[in-house]
Design an enzyme around this catalytic site. Sequence first.
Site, PDB file in Angstrom:
ATOM      1  CB  SER A  58      -0.871   0.251   1.387  1.00 30.55           C
ATOM      2  OG  SER A  58      -2.078  -1.050   0.998  1.00 30.55           O
TER       3      SER A  58
ATOM      4  CE  LYS B 171      -4.269   1.707  -0.640  1.00 27.51           C
ATOM      5  NZ  LYS B 171      -3.979   0.481  -0.116  1.00 27.51           N
TER       6      LYS B 171
ATOM      7  CB  SER C 132      -4.305   2.024   3.778  1.00 30.48           C
ATOM      8  OG  SER C 132      -3.502   1.305   2.759  1.00 30.48           O
TER       9      SER C 132
END
Length: 387
Positions: free
Chosen positions: A63, A66, A123
């Site tokens: 993640s 991101k 997230s």
Amino acid sequence: MKLTKKLMRAFLIITLIISFSMPQVDASSQPFNINAKSAILIDSATGTVLYEKNIHEALPPASVTKIMTMLLTMEAIEEGKITLEDKVVVSELASSMGGTQLYLEPGEVKTIEELMKGIAIRSANDACVAIGEHLAGSEDLFVQRMNERAKELGMKDSNFVNTNGLPEDGHVTSAYDISLMSKELLKHKEIHKWLTTWMDEVVVGKSQSVQQLVNTNRLIRFYDGANGIKTGYTSAAKHCLSASATRGNTTFIAVIMGAPTSPIRFSEAAKLLDYGFANYSSVDVVKKDTAAGSVPVEKGKLLQVEAMPKEDLKLLVKKGEEGTIDHDVILPQYVQAPIAKGEKIGEVIVTVNGKEKARVDLVAAEDVGKASIMDILSRMVRKFVGR
């Protein structure tokens, strides 16, 4: 016996040849080891690398991906392409994302701000796809833009396949590349309000259920000065983190990739940040909103023009060396009209311990046109009357 000695001698020679031909690693080149596959510590202002371990190894980032999704969103906002109040219709694809999510439903409408909150704090994978589709028309087109922006930033170890970091073949980046996009994201002041939020909530779904958001980055709560940025985990990527912290005038970014556990990624990032704050200091040398002097203008409507630095300049030095920074302002005796605003008219030369470290252009603060005959006559009269 003689044959045995010859064999032993030959073996020894071969061993020596092999040992000298292998790259020699200087164990003292780093102050300590980091328990992760790769790691980096940089100064956010200058990009100076203060610690490195396998920083160009292409690895799955989970993640931490991101960061690029958030960066493109913030850039679109600042360019006026979208606003935080824009309404985003959630697609079937966005709502189908697994892993960490907001549990958005197909057809549901959310604002850019609500989605960004979900990405930065929780997230949320579904929020990433929804934003990507809204900005580019499809997730694939948005991913293309992610890779284009990566190239623009000099991220040579990266290839993005999706918006959120869910496992896919070929979706990789490096600790160095993460530090580059993290540095760029932190330039956007609006993002800081979400990166530093510990707890919040958002209402989702037809049932209007309240989703509690808790920041996945525990350093935000427990590390002095922490202000970002993003965690990540998959079974392939292990525990990843891009962490930033600011104390006084100095901001550092620490990236951890492939740590064996979540507590270790946080403790190792804190170790890197501690090392930075203990040993280095960032100094404002030149500020672009502060005039460095003025220059007479020959035959101009104005008698002089202020010389402004074209950009801010910070220098990172070791603690205790702040007093060794010096700078010289180089300006001409005069400039000839006309002068355009932003035109270079001088420069600042910055030195540390007498050695040049940087230069910054000085530019005209405003337009200065040529003086008319009436301007010149008026000055002559004022000068005469003033005697």
